[in-house]
Scaffold this motif. Structure first.
Motif, PDB file in Angstrom:
ATOM      1  N   PRO A 121      -3.600  40.026 -24.503  1.00  0.00           N
ATOM      2  CA  PRO A 121      -3.860  39.931 -25.954  1.00  0.00           C
ATOM      3  C   PRO A 121      -2.848  39.082 -26.705  1.00  0.00           C
ATOM      4  N   GLU A 122      -1.569  39.187 -26.340  1.00  0.00           N
ATOM      5  CA  GLU A 122      -0.534  38.456 -27.078  1.00  0.00           C
ATOM      6  C   GLU A 122      -0.574  36.951 -26.848  1.00  0.00           C
ATOM      7  N   HIS A 123      -1.359  36.492 -25.876  1.00  0.00           N
ATOM      8  CA  HIS A 123      -1.481  35.060 -25.602  1.00  0.00           C
ATOM      9  C   HIS A 123      -2.800  34.473 -26.111  1.00  0.00           C
ATOM     10  N   ARG A 124      -3.591  35.250 -26.819  1.00  0.00           N
ATOM     11  CA  ARG A 124      -4.904  34.788 -27.267  1.00  0.00           C
ATOM     12  C   ARG A 124      -4.879  34.192 -28.675  1.00  0.00           C
ATOM     13  N   ASN A 125      -3.888  34.522 -29.466  1.00  0.00           N
ATOM     14  CA  ASN A 125      -3.839  34.121 -30.881  1.00  0.00           C
ATOM     15  C   ASN A 125      -5.110  34.560 -31.602  1.00  0.00           C
ATOM     16  N   VAL A 126      -5.446  35.821 -31.389  1.00  0.00           N
ATOM     17  CA  VAL A 126      -6.590  36.454 -32.041  1.00  0.00           C
ATOM     18  C   VAL A 126      -6.044  37.539 -32.973  1.00  0.00           C
ATOM     19  N   GLY A 127      -6.429  37.497 -34.252  1.00  0.00           N
ATOM     20  CA  GLY A 127      -5.989  38.511 -35.205  1.00  0.00           C
ATOM     21  C   GLY A 127      -6.970  39.657 -35.262  1.00  0.00           C
ATOM     22  N   MET A 128      -6.451  40.852 -35.519  1.00  0.00           N
ATOM     23  CA  MET A 128      -7.335  42.008 -35.620  1.00  0.00           C
ATOM     24  C   MET A 128      -6.902  42.889 -36.779  1.00  0.00           C
ATOM     25  N   ALA A 168      -2.910  40.172 -41.068  1.00  0.00           N
ATOM     26  CA  ALA A 168      -3.717  39.638 -39.972  1.00  0.00           C
ATOM     27  C   ALA A 168      -3.817  38.114 -40.031  1.00  0.00           C
ATOM     28  N   LEU A 169      -3.857  37.559 -41.262  1.00  0.00           N
ATOM     29  CA  LEU A 169      -3.999  36.112 -41.421  1.00  0.00           C
ATOM     30  C   LEU A 169      -2.674  35.365 -41.283  1.00  0.00           C
ATOM     31  N   ALA A 170      -1.554  36.046 -41.510  1.00  0.00           N
ATOM     32  CA  ALA A 170      -0.257  35.372 -41.576  1.00  0.00           C
ATOM     33  C   ALA A 170       0.081  34.549 -40.333  1.00  0.00           C
ATOM     34  N   PRO A 171      -0.148  35.040 -39.112  1.00  0.00           N
ATOM     35  CA  PRO A 171       0.210  34.235 -37.927  1.00  0.00           C
ATOM     36  C   PRO A 171      -0.755  33.092 -37.623  1.00  0.00           C
ATOM     37  N   GLN A 172      -1.713  32.843 -38.516  1.00  0.00           N
ATOM     38  CA  GLN A 172      -2.709  31.766 -38.354  1.00  0.00           C
ATOM     39  C   GLN A 172      -3.521  31.939 -37.066  1.00  0.00           C
ATOM     40  N   PRO A 173      -4.219  33.063 -36.943  1.00  0.00           N
ATOM     41  CA  PRO A 173      -5.008  33.292 -35.736  1.00  0.00           C
ATOM     42  C   PRO A 173      -6.182  32.322 -35.648  1.00  0.00           C
ATOM     43  N   ARG A 174      -6.612  32.062 -34.424  1.00  0.00           N
ATOM     44  CA  ARG A 174      -7.768  31.195 -34.232  1.00  0.00           C
ATOM     45  C   ARG A 174      -9.042  31.873 -34.715  1.00  0.00           C
ATOM     46  N   ILE A 175      -9.094  33.188 -34.612  1.00  0.00           N
ATOM     47  CA  ILE A 175     -10.232  33.955 -35.099  1.00  0.00           C
ATOM     48  C   ILE A 175      -9.716  35.316 -35.543  1.00  0.00           C
ATOM     49  N   LEU A 176     -10.342  35.872 -36.569  1.00  0.00           N
ATOM     50  CA  LEU A 176      -9.956  37.185 -37.080  1.00  0.00           C
ATOM     51  C   LEU A 176     -11.079  38.174 -36.798  1.00  0.00           C
TER      52      LEU A 176
END
Length: 263
Positions: A78-85, A151-159
């Motif tokens: 999970p920590e390598h996916r850059n997916v926000g939840m 959730a948006l702060a780290p600039q995820p590829r998808i939320l």
């Protein structure tokens, strides 16, 4: 951007093998907001958990921007996916103020960049003046905004958003659903949320998927879903829920202040 290719997922409990997702397919484009709609137990949250990397697949594949995240042989951590939840209960840290909560995922950023990003996120969600307050000092809607900013702060590829309005009262849900859509669009964010509430889905989503028994019964625009339901069962579900929502809203508008209403 997001591709789910015939994914299957099951859980084993008490030596019983329970299939939750059965050959589910969907595609989501950059900048789109999609919603999976269905009753409790239909597999909605399991889809999010599989995309986030919390669950391994039995079959099929999940790709994000062409990168393989999961299949039956491989599961990227999970920590390598850059997916926000954004979790159903918001999962804010009660001992941290708003600034620290929003900046929690930015601990590896340089201090100046971290401060700027936190400030930008608080401005985006309209909480500039609440930076030093703690979660218990905020309303439910404000807590939701903090969770969204974090959730948006780290600039995820998808939320991914799991029932984001479930902790709010009926009056706040529809208003905040439209606000959430505006915030996600302003952030140019691709998002997938799950809910059992049809009004929320139609208020937020560009694409809606009706999930039933672990399969997509229909994947369409809100207009297409409403005007061209794929099956009589979907038509009945859409129109029954819409009628119930209108009756509830009419009851709320017509009831004296403080009087109970019945659906």
């Amino acid at each position: 951007m997001l591709e789910l290719k015939h994914i299957t997922l099951s859980y084993t409990a008490n030596k019983q093998h329970n299939a939750v997702l059965r050959g589910l397919d969907l595609c989501l484009d950059h900048g789109q907001i999609a919603c999976l709609l269905g009753a409790s137990g239909c597999g909605k949250t399991s889809v999010l958990r599989a995309i986030a990397g919390f669950e391994s697949l039995d079959g099929g594949a999940i790709l994000l921007d062409g990168q393989l995240l999961s299949d039956c042989h491989h599961c990227l951590a999970p920590e390598h996916r850059n997916v926000g939840m954004m979790f159903q209960d918001y999962a804010l840290f009660p001992h941290l103020d708003v600034t620290a909560n929003v900046g929690f995922g930015l601990r590896r950023w340089e201090a100046a960049a971290r401060r700027r990003r936190i400030g930008d996120m608080l401005s985006l969600v309209g909480l500039d003046g609440q930076a030093k307050r703690y979660p218990h000092e905020l309303s439910g809607g404000q807590q939701q905004r903090v969770a969204l900013a974090r959730a948006l702060a780290p600039q995820p590829r998808i939320l991914l958003l799991d029932e984001p309005f479930s902790n709010l009262d009926v009056d706040a849900r529809e208003r905040l659903a439209f606000e959430l859509r505006d915030l996600l669009k302003a952030a140019h964010c691709t998002a997938l949320l799950v809910t059992h509430n049809q009004a929320e889905a139609f208020a937020v989503a560009d694409r809606i998927g009706i999930l039933k028994n672990g399969c997509l019964a229909q994947w369409d625009t809100p207009y297409g879903m409403h005007h061209h339901p794929a099956t009589p069962e979907i038509a009945a579900f859409i129109h029954r829920e819409a009628m119930l929502s209108r009756r509830i809203q009419a009851g709320l508008r017509g009831a004296p202040h403080g009087a109970p209403t019945a659906a």
